[in-house]
Design a protein around this motif. Structure first.
Motif, PDB file in Angstrom:
ATOM      1  N   ASP A 225     -70.753  16.744 -65.176  1.00  0.00           N
ATOM      2  CA  ASP A 225     -71.218  17.901 -64.411  1.00  0.00           C
ATOM      3  C   ASP A 225     -70.206  19.042 -64.480  1.00  0.00           C
ATOM      4  OD1 ASP A 225     -73.552  16.636 -63.708  1.00  0.00           O
ATOM      5  OD2 ASP A 225     -72.829  15.961 -61.751  1.00  0.00           O
TER       6      ASP A 225
ATOM      7  N   ARG B 137     -63.977  22.229 -71.473  1.00  0.00           N
ATOM      8  CA  ARG B 137     -65.211  21.429 -71.425  1.00  0.00           C
ATOM      9  C   ARG B 137     -65.067  20.147 -72.238  1.00  0.00           C
ATOM     10  NH1 ARG B 137     -70.276  25.337 -72.465  1.00  0.00           N
ATOM     11  NH2 ARG B 137     -71.351  23.758 -71.205  1.00  0.00           N
TER      12      ARG B 137
ATOM     13  N   SER C  23     -76.443  17.288 -71.094  1.00  0.00           N
ATOM     14  CA  SER C  23     -77.255  17.449 -69.892  1.00  0.00           C
ATOM     15  C   SER C  23     -78.212  16.275 -69.728  1.00  0.00           C
ATOM     16  CB  SER C  23     -78.025  18.766 -69.956  1.00  0.00           C
ATOM     17  OG  SER C  23     -78.824  18.941 -68.808  1.00  0.00           O
TER      18      SER C  23
ATOM     19  N   ARG D  30     -69.772   7.133 -61.570  1.00  0.00           N
ATOM     20  CA  ARG D  30     -69.721   8.366 -60.777  1.00  0.00           C
ATOM     21  C   ARG D  30     -68.607   9.286 -61.271  1.00  0.00           C
ATOM     22  NH1 ARG D  30     -70.766   5.395 -54.959  1.00  0.00           N
ATOM     23  NH2 ARG D  30     -73.053   5.535 -55.002  1.00  0.00           N
TER      24      ARG D  30
ATOM     25  N   ALA E 214     -77.123   9.419 -63.956  1.00  0.00           N
ATOM     26  CA  ALA E 214     -77.539   9.541 -62.554  1.00  0.00           C
ATOM     27  C   ALA E 214     -78.654   8.555 -62.226  1.00  0.00           C
ATOM     28  CB  ALA E 214     -77.980  10.971 -62.268  1.00  0.00           C
TER      29      ALA E 214
ATOM     30  N   LEU F 290     -69.947  10.897 -64.339  1.00  0.00           N
ATOM     31  CA  LEU F 290     -70.955  11.901 -64.008  1.00  0.00           C
ATOM     32  C   LEU F 290     -70.301  13.171 -63.467  1.00  0.00           C
ATOM     33  CD1 LEU F 290     -73.931  12.603 -63.847  1.00  0.00           C
ATOM     34  CD2 LEU F 290     -74.011  11.528 -61.580  1.00  0.00           C
ATOM     35  N   ARG F 291     -69.281  13.014 -62.633  1.00  0.00           N
ATOM     36  CA  ARG F 291     -68.574  14.196 -62.126  1.00  0.00           C
ATOM     37  C   ARG F 291     -67.948  14.998 -63.261  1.00  0.00           C
ATOM     38  NH1 ARG F 291     -66.971  10.652 -57.911  1.00  0.00           N
ATOM     39  NH2 ARG F 291     -65.009  10.232 -58.975  1.00  0.00           N
TER      40      ARG F 291
ATOM     41  N   LEU G 294     -70.651  20.988 -67.555  1.00  0.00           N
ATOM     42  CA  LEU G 294     -71.929  21.691 -67.678  1.00  0.00           C
ATOM     43  C   LEU G 294     -72.108  22.826 -66.682  1.00  0.00           C
ATOM     44  CD1 LEU G 294     -74.176  18.513 -68.078  1.00  0.00           C
ATOM     45  CD2 LEU G 294     -73.720  20.188 -69.865  1.00  0.00           C
ATOM     46  N   VAL G 295     -71.329  22.811 -65.612  1.00  0.00           N
ATOM     47  CA  VAL G 295     -71.581  23.736 -64.517  1.00  0.00           C
ATOM     48  C   VAL G 295     -71.351  25.194 -64.894  1.00  0.00           C
ATOM     49  CG1 VAL G 295     -69.223  23.553 -63.585  1.00  0.00           C
ATOM     50  CG2 VAL G 295     -71.132  24.139 -62.060  1.00  0.00           C
TER      51      VAL G 295
ATOM     52  N   GLN H 157     -63.213  17.590 -70.232  1.00  0.00           N
ATOM     53  CA  GLN H 157     -64.088  16.928 -69.265  1.00  0.00           C
ATOM     54  C   GLN H 157     -64.891  15.805 -69.915  1.00  0.00           C
ATOM     55  OE1 GLN H 157     -64.217  17.283 -66.086  1.00  0.00           O
ATOM     56  NE2 GLN H 157     -63.178  19.210 -65.648  1.00  0.00           N
TER      57      GLN H 157
ATOM     58  N   ALA I 288     -76.213  13.228 -68.617  1.00  0.00           N
ATOM     59  CA  ALA I 288     -75.912  13.267 -67.184  1.00  0.00           C
ATOM     60  C   ALA I 288     -77.087  12.765 -66.362  1.00  0.00           C
ATOM     61  CB  ALA I 288     -75.536  14.688 -66.770  1.00  0.00           C
ATOM     62  N   ARG I 289     -78.296  13.132 -66.746  1.00  0.00           N
ATOM     63  CA  ARG I 289     -79.485  12.659 -66.024  1.00  0.00           C
ATOM     64  C   ARG I 289     -79.663  11.149 -66.197  1.00  0.00           C
ATOM     65  NH1 ARG I 289     -81.573  17.547 -68.160  1.00  0.00           N
ATOM     66  NH2 ARG I 289     -82.769  16.443 -69.768  1.00  0.00           N
TER      67      ARG I 289
END
Length: 442
Positions: free
Chosen positions: A394, A407, A195, A387, A202, A390-391, A397-398, A410, A198-199
């Motif tokens: 995400d 997971r 998490s 990107r 971004a 990041l996708r 994590l979603v 991903q 990912a930040r």
């Protein structure tokens, strides 16, 4: 990967010059140096030698260096001849090298490509090197140094390592769920780190527009009615006559541009046709092109020499693009350009207000004063891969309730996307494009 051919090229600047550097790389480097100079110099020691053709005629006298594999730029045996930079001397040396069997002139970027193939540089470092060769401003130089020296690559390598570690821990939990030394709480810590990652990615992507301005320049378009002083301002900022200036309305028909350096940044300044309604076909085309370039501007300098001049044009501009209103011709007796609607007041004839205009433009440049480095994605392919990563992150994590195997997959996709930036995975189709940007001899 070791290339079969030995390559050579002039690696220094245009001739004539004080010194010319001819570089050679490949398996025949040692034999070529010995044939031209006699005894091989000590590794990485510049040695003054006579450079002779194979029939004994002296081509020139200069410094010769030998870099044995793998401690060289390309990772192969390399050599350099530092000779006088006259055209005849360089032509004679290149002609002599061409006569050796198995030697050929290097293609554009081939030295750097061999460095990449031999693991001396990754793709981000290679692109940074290309940017460093073409850098014209201080910020372009700083951005290129960050990339070519490996600073950016270290960021991506760290991210890739964290993704690999996360996958390893998840797969260990899947494979050894009953073992005491693989606690279930590992996953919780891993997903907290993912998490955070990912930040970080971004935030990194958010810096891409700044890098684009540094590399490609801040695009500033001068717009306004005919005879508002647009061409005069372009000439004044360029400090030379770029555009024709007359009292006849509609003189400028095409888009003119000039590159400037401001506060270490590259600024691309565009002069456009005056915006108005007209039946003249050529002027209509000029106005169409003007509106086209205005739509892609980072900043618009809206010029007017009357209080009503701003309002007549402002409604046709995009509300998303910053506009700096510039009142022109303030040296005139009637001071008709002086209006409260203006942000800056100038006269290109007397120079009044020009520094204030430059200061106002500078405020629209990125503020990098608090940054210790320029670690940011500088190319479209970097941003696209980030990107994608990041996708995938995400996606992992979603939904915490989806299977760990899904997971983990991903995370693998995210890791591959990061790897493609530096060239670690699946980049063969990118190589021709990237290395074609180089000059011969690099």
């Amino acid at each position: 990967m070791t290339a079969v051919d030995t390559i050579y090229a002039l690696s220094s600047g245009a001739l004539p010059a004080g010194v010319a550097v001819v570089r050679i790389s490949g398996p025949q480097t040692v034999s070529v140096i010995e044939a031209l100079c006699g005894r091989l110099p000590a590794p990485r020691m510049a040695t003054l030698k006579s450079i002779r053709s194979r029939n004994g005629l002296e081509i020139d006298r200069g410094l010769v260096l030998y870099f044995p594999s793998p401690a060289s730029f390309t990772g192969e045996d390399c050599g350099e001849f530092h000779i006088h930079g006259g055209r005849a001397a360089v032509a004679a040396l290149l002609s002599e090298l061409a006569a050796f069997s198995g030697l050929r002139h290097a293609e554009a970027g081939e030295f750097s490509r061999r460095a990449f193939q031999n693991g001396k540089l990754d793709l981000v470092e290679v692109e940074g090197l290309a940017d460093l060769l073409t850098a014209e401003t201080e910020m372009q130089r700083r951005l290129a140094i960050e990339h070519s020296s490996g600073g950016q690559s270290k960021v991506y390598a760290t991210w890739a390592k964290r993704l690999t570690h996360a996958r390893a821990m998840i797969e260990a939990e899947l494979d050894f769920a009953d073992e005491d030394d693989v606690p279930g709480s590992v996953s919780e810590r891993i997903w907290q780190d993912m998490s955070l990652l990912a930040r970080e990615i971004a935030a990194h992507i958010a810096d891409a527009p700044i890098a684009e301005i540094i590399r490609d320049g801040l695009k500033i378009v001068i717009a306004g009615e005919p005879n508002a002083g647009k061409s005069s301002l372009l000439n004044a900022l360029a400090k030379r006559d770029i555009a024709i200036v007359t009292e006849i309305a509609g003189t400028t028909r095409d888009v003119l541009s000039v590159d400037l350096s401001l506060a270490g940044f590259s600024v691309k300044l565009y002069d456009t046709a005056g915006l108005r309604e007209t039946a003249e076909r050529v002027e209509q085309e000029g106005i169409r092109r003007a509106r086209e370039v205005i739509e892609s501007a980072d900043l618009i300098l809206l010029l007017a020499d009357t209080p009503q001049g701003f309002a007549s044009v402002a409604d046709s501009l995009s509300p998303d693009t910053p506009v700096l209103r510039v009142a022109t011709k303030i040296d005139r007796d009637e001071k008709s350009g002086a209006t409260d609607a203006a942000d800056v007041f100038i006269s290109t004839r007397t120079g009044e207000g020009m520094q204030q205009l430059l200061d106002a433009i500078e405020r629209h440049l990125p503020d990098l004063s608090s940054r210790t480095s320029l670690s940011m994605p500088s190319r479209r392919r970097h941003v696209d891969s980030l990107r994608q990563a990041l996708r995938a992150l995400d996606g992992s994590l979603v939904d915490p309730n989806q299977g760990l195997d899904i997971r983990a997959e991903q995370l693998r996709i995210a890791g591959d996307a990061i790897g493609r930036i530096t060239g670690r995975v699946d980049v063969e189709n990118l190589l021709d494009v990237i290395f074609s940007e180089f000059c011969i001899g690099k």
